[in-house]
Design an enzyme around this catalytic site. Structure first.
Site, PDB file in Angstrom:
ATOM      1  CG  HIS A 165      -2.102   0.821   1.259  1.00  0.00           C
ATOM      2  ND1 HIS A 165      -2.465   1.656   0.231  1.00  0.00           N
ATOM      3  CD2 HIS A 165      -3.017   1.065   2.250  1.00  0.00           C
ATOM      4  CE1 HIS A 165      -3.547   2.356   0.569  1.00  0.00           C
ATOM      5  NE2 HIS A 165      -3.898   2.019   1.791  1.00  0.00           N
TER       6      HIS A 165
ATOM      7  CE  LYS B 160       2.935  -9.167  -6.770  1.00  0.00           C
ATOM      8  NZ  LYS B 160       2.021  -9.161  -5.652  1.00  0.00           N
ATOM      9  CB  ILE B 161       8.751  -4.118 -10.116  1.00  0.00           C
ATOM     10  CG1 ILE B 161       9.214  -5.399 -10.853  1.00  0.00           C
ATOM     11  CG2 ILE B 161       9.719  -2.965 -10.323  1.00  0.00           C
ATOM     12  CD1 ILE B 161      10.500  -6.003 -10.389  1.00  0.00           C
ATOM     13  CG  MET B 162       8.559  -2.301  -3.964  1.00  0.00           C
ATOM     14  SD  MET B 162       6.949  -2.713  -3.225  1.00  0.00           S
ATOM     15  CE  MET B 162       6.919  -4.462  -3.324  1.00  0.00           C
TER      16      MET B 162
ATOM     17  CG  HIS C  82      -3.900   0.307  -8.314  1.00  0.00           C
ATOM     18  ND1 HIS C  82      -5.244   0.169  -8.044  1.00  0.00           N
ATOM     19  CD2 HIS C  82      -3.425   1.243  -7.456  1.00  0.00           C
ATOM     20  CE1 HIS C  82      -5.560   0.996  -7.073  1.00  0.00           C
ATOM     21  NE2 HIS C  82      -4.487   1.648  -6.679  1.00  0.00           N
TER      22      HIS C  82
ATOM     23  CG  ASP D  88       2.875   4.613  -3.861  1.00  0.00           C
ATOM     24  OD1 ASP D  88       2.625   5.705  -3.332  1.00  0.00           O
ATOM     25  OD2 ASP D  88       2.224   3.577  -3.624  1.00  0.00           O
TER      26      ASP D  88
ATOM     27  NE  ARG E   9      -5.672   8.543   0.347  1.00  0.00           N
ATOM     28  CZ  ARG E   9      -5.406   7.458  -0.383  1.00  0.00           C
ATOM     29  NH1 ARG E   9      -5.692   6.276   0.087  1.00  0.00           N
ATOM     30  NH2 ARG E   9      -4.860   7.561  -1.592  1.00  0.00           N
TER      31      ARG E   9
HETATM   32  N1  COA Z   1       5.759  -6.527 -10.050  1.00  0.00           N
HETATM   33  C1  COA Z   1       5.771  -7.714 -10.689  1.00  0.00           C
HETATM   34  N2  COA Z   1       4.663  -8.441 -10.925  1.00  0.00           N
HETATM   35  C2  COA Z   1       3.497  -7.910 -10.505  1.00  0.00           C
HETATM   36  C3  COA Z   1       3.405  -6.677  -9.850  1.00  0.00           C
HETATM   37  C4  COA Z   1       4.600  -5.983  -9.640  1.00  0.00           C
HETATM   38  N3  COA Z   1       4.595  -4.808  -9.006  1.00  0.00           N
HETATM   39  N4  COA Z   1       2.135  -6.426  -9.555  1.00  0.00           N
HETATM   40  C5  COA Z   1       1.425  -7.454 -10.000  1.00  0.00           C
HETATM   41  N5  COA Z   1       2.254  -8.363 -10.577  1.00  0.00           N
HETATM   42  C6  COA Z   1       1.860  -9.624 -11.189  1.00  0.00           C
HETATM   43  C7  COA Z   1       1.643 -10.678 -10.116  1.00  0.00           C
HETATM   44  O1  COA Z   1       2.845 -11.351  -9.804  1.00  0.00           O
HETATM   45  C8  COA Z   1       0.625 -11.554 -10.749  1.00  0.00           C
HETATM   46  O2  COA Z   1       1.279 -12.386 -11.693  1.00  0.00           O
HETATM   47  P1  COA Z   1       0.868 -13.930 -11.852  1.00  0.00           P
HETATM   48  O3  COA Z   1      -0.576 -13.887 -12.299  1.00  0.00           O
HETATM   49  O4  COA Z   1       1.825 -14.425 -12.834  1.00  0.00           O
HETATM   50  O5  COA Z   1       1.014 -14.516 -10.467  1.00  0.00           O
HETATM   51  C9  COA Z   1      -0.241 -10.575 -11.546  1.00  0.00           C
HETATM   52  O6  COA Z   1       0.593  -9.456 -11.820  1.00  0.00           O
HETATM   53  C10 COA Z   1      -1.465 -10.117 -10.794  1.00  0.00           C
HETATM   54  O7  COA Z   1      -1.017  -9.516  -9.576  1.00  0.00           O
HETATM   55  P2  COA Z   1      -1.727  -9.595  -8.191  1.00  0.00           P
HETATM   56  O8  COA Z   1      -0.690  -9.615  -7.116  1.00  0.00           O
HETATM   57  O9  COA Z   1      -2.760 -10.678  -8.177  1.00  0.00           O
HETATM   58  O10 COA Z   1      -2.492  -8.240  -8.165  1.00  0.00           O
HETATM   59  P3  COA Z   1      -3.136  -7.623  -6.900  1.00  0.00           P
HETATM   60  O11 COA Z   1      -4.357  -6.931  -7.332  1.00  0.00           O
HETATM   61  O12 COA Z   1      -3.311  -8.573  -5.780  1.00  0.00           O
HETATM   62  O13 COA Z   1      -1.984  -6.635  -6.420  1.00  0.00           O
HETATM   63  C11 COA Z   1      -0.658  -4.900  -5.846  1.00  0.00           C
HETATM   64  C12 COA Z   1      -1.961  -5.303  -6.531  1.00  0.00           C
HETATM   65  C13 COA Z   1      -0.627  -3.379  -5.780  1.00  0.00           C
HETATM   66  C14 COA Z   1      -0.605  -5.447  -4.437  1.00  0.00           C
HETATM   67  C15 COA Z   1       0.530  -5.429  -6.660  1.00  0.00           C
HETATM   68  O14 COA Z   1       0.471  -4.925  -7.973  1.00  0.00           O
HETATM   69  C16 COA Z   1       1.862  -5.095  -6.029  1.00  0.00           C
HETATM   70  O15 COA Z   1       2.322  -5.798  -5.140  1.00  0.00           O
HETATM   71  N6  COA Z   1       2.530  -3.990  -6.471  1.00  0.00           N
HETATM   72  C17 COA Z   1       3.770  -3.563  -5.874  1.00  0.00           C
HETATM   73  C18 COA Z   1       3.526  -2.739  -4.620  1.00  0.00           C
HETATM   74  C19 COA Z   1       2.953  -1.396  -4.919  1.00  0.00           C
HETATM   75  O16 COA Z   1       3.422  -0.672  -5.776  1.00  0.00           O
HETATM   76  N7  COA Z   1       1.943  -1.040  -4.134  1.00  0.00           N
HETATM   77  C20 COA Z   1       1.289   0.265  -4.254  1.00  0.00           C
HETATM   78  C21 COA Z   1      -0.085   0.099  -4.791  1.00  0.00           C
HETATM   79  S1  COA Z   1      -0.850   1.660  -5.071  1.00  0.00           S
END
Ligand code: COA
Length: 379
Positions: free
Chosen positions: A225, A258-260, A264, A315, A340
């Protein structure tokens, strides 16, 4: 034991509509976000954060006199009680500023102006006070952690400009303050995200705003988040130079990292807030010799789009933008809180206006009913 269809779990509440709201509307297919009907990028460009705060809290953009009244009350509430400053001085130096902020907001909940359960109206009153005090708490804690004198707030500066003053002892030029102020607008509200949902759940038990905001801060801290804006900067620093970015990304994807700052839950084709925040980042980079961060970011953006079809979230550009403004990395998520808290307050007030205790069900997957045997029989 197999549960009936009524008890099928929706992991992460994905796709579940939990309640109605009038505060904001995320239209993922259009990549747009509206605060009470206004496009967020127009608000960021044309209004100051204080105007946007009035819109989110009270439902309409303020008139000149309404804005003056809000500003007067916000500026008058910025100072912290001397006893709270003493408490801040005792916090462990190695603690994360988000933990310090969560604890300090919890402390505020015991001060006379904050005590007591809230209704829809009192939540708005207290939300204004929290909006005023949270920047002071963040700046004071950061300066104490660095062994520096706390700088008192100034009442002749906007919320954004005053934050620079309290953290860094100086206010940058109008272009930088505007970029920061605009970023606060972009961060102010975003529907039923994890921290807002947390705040609504807490207050649905008829708890109070400070409790809801403390819980929301804890939810926001995580790197899935709000913590992502700090994690983005750490990644950019780890990569270090644009020529290493492609190899870093390939290695990270090969090891399923996971690439930060990417992806979304709601936006699958890009985040509505990214273009405006990217403009701020690029402007700051051009002014202050930060092209390195832009170039590394661009390699990651292109690589993620080409290889995974995943796009940056807010972010991603916010991390390097805050770095270029001169803030330390561990302040980035607290800055998110500064903005927020307005959205959380608007949601808490809305929840209390038509409350229903949040109490979902569980899909049980444990053992079938069984008989307790005595300790002697089990050994
Ligand atoms: N880097 C690499 N792969 C990613 C990714 C990322 N940042 N975000 C999603 N994916 C991939 C997942 O590994 C998954 O792949 P798979 O189907 O091969 O397993 C697919 O995309 C779907 O992702 P999922 O984790 O199910 O999506 P979600 O809706 O649960 O997650 C987040 C959303 C934000 C938690 C996720 O994108 C994430 O962890 N992002 C990084 C953290 C971040 O930037 N958070 C701020 C959000 S505003």
């Amino acid at each position: 034991m197999v549960s009936s269809d009524r008890f099928r779990a929706k992991k992460g509440l994905e796709g579940v509509v939990f309640d109605t709201t009038e505060v904001s509307h995320v239209v993922a297919e259009e990549k747009s976000l509206y605060y009470r009907g206004y496009p967020v990028h127009d608000l960021a460009q044309q209004c100051g954060f204080e105007e946007v705060a009035c819109l989110l809290l009270y439902g309409e953009l303020p008139s000149t006199s309404e804005l003056e009244d809000f500003t007067k009350r916000e500026r008058a509430a910025r100072s912290l009680d001397a006893k709270l400053l003493e408490v801040l001085e005792r916090f462990p130096l190695g603690g994360h500023p988000m933990d310090a902020l969560r604890t300090a907001v919890s402390y505020l909940g015991m001060e006379p102006e904050f005590t007591g359960a809230d209704d829809s109206k009192s939540a708005l009153e207290k939300g204004l006070l929290l909006t005023a005090k949270i920047p002071t708490l963040i700046a004071a804690n950061q300066r104490l952690r660095r062994g520096k004198e706390v700088i008192a707030p100034r009442s002749d500066l906007s919320l954004a400009a005053n934050f620079f003053h309290m953290c860094l002892g100086k206010v940058p030029d109008a272009e930088v303050v505007k970029a920061f102020d605009g970023s606060l607008t972009l961060y102010a509200e975003h529907g039923f995200n994890a921290s807002t949902f947390t705040a609504r759940v807490i207050v649905s038990t008829l708890s109070d705003l400070c409790g809801a905001v403390s819980g929301a801060i804890a939810a926001l801290k995580g790197s899935l988040h709000g913590g992502a804006n700090e994690a983005v900067m750490e990644v950019l620093e780890e990569i270090g130079s644009p020529d290493r970015a492609q190899a870093w990304l390939e290695e990270a994807l090969a090891t399923k990292k996971k690439i930060m700052g990417f992806g979304h839950r709601i936006y699958r084709n890009g985040d509505s807030r990214v273009p405006t925040m990217t403009q701020y980042r690029d402007l700051l980079a051009k002014r202050d010799g930060g092209q390195n961060w832009v170039q590394i970011s661009q390699v990651l953006e292109q690589g993620m789009a080409a290889q995974k079809g995943i796009y940056p979230n807010l972010d991603f550009p916010a991390g390097p933008a805050y770095h270029l403004m001169g803030f330390e990395t561990d302040l980035f998520t607290p800055i998110f809180v500064m903005a927020r808290v307005v959205g959380w307050t608007a949601h808490v007030s809305e929840q209390l206006a038509s409350n229903r205790l949040v109490r979902p069900l569980a899909e049980y997957q444990g053992p079938e009913p069984r008989t307790v045997v005595s300790l002697a029989e089990r050994t």
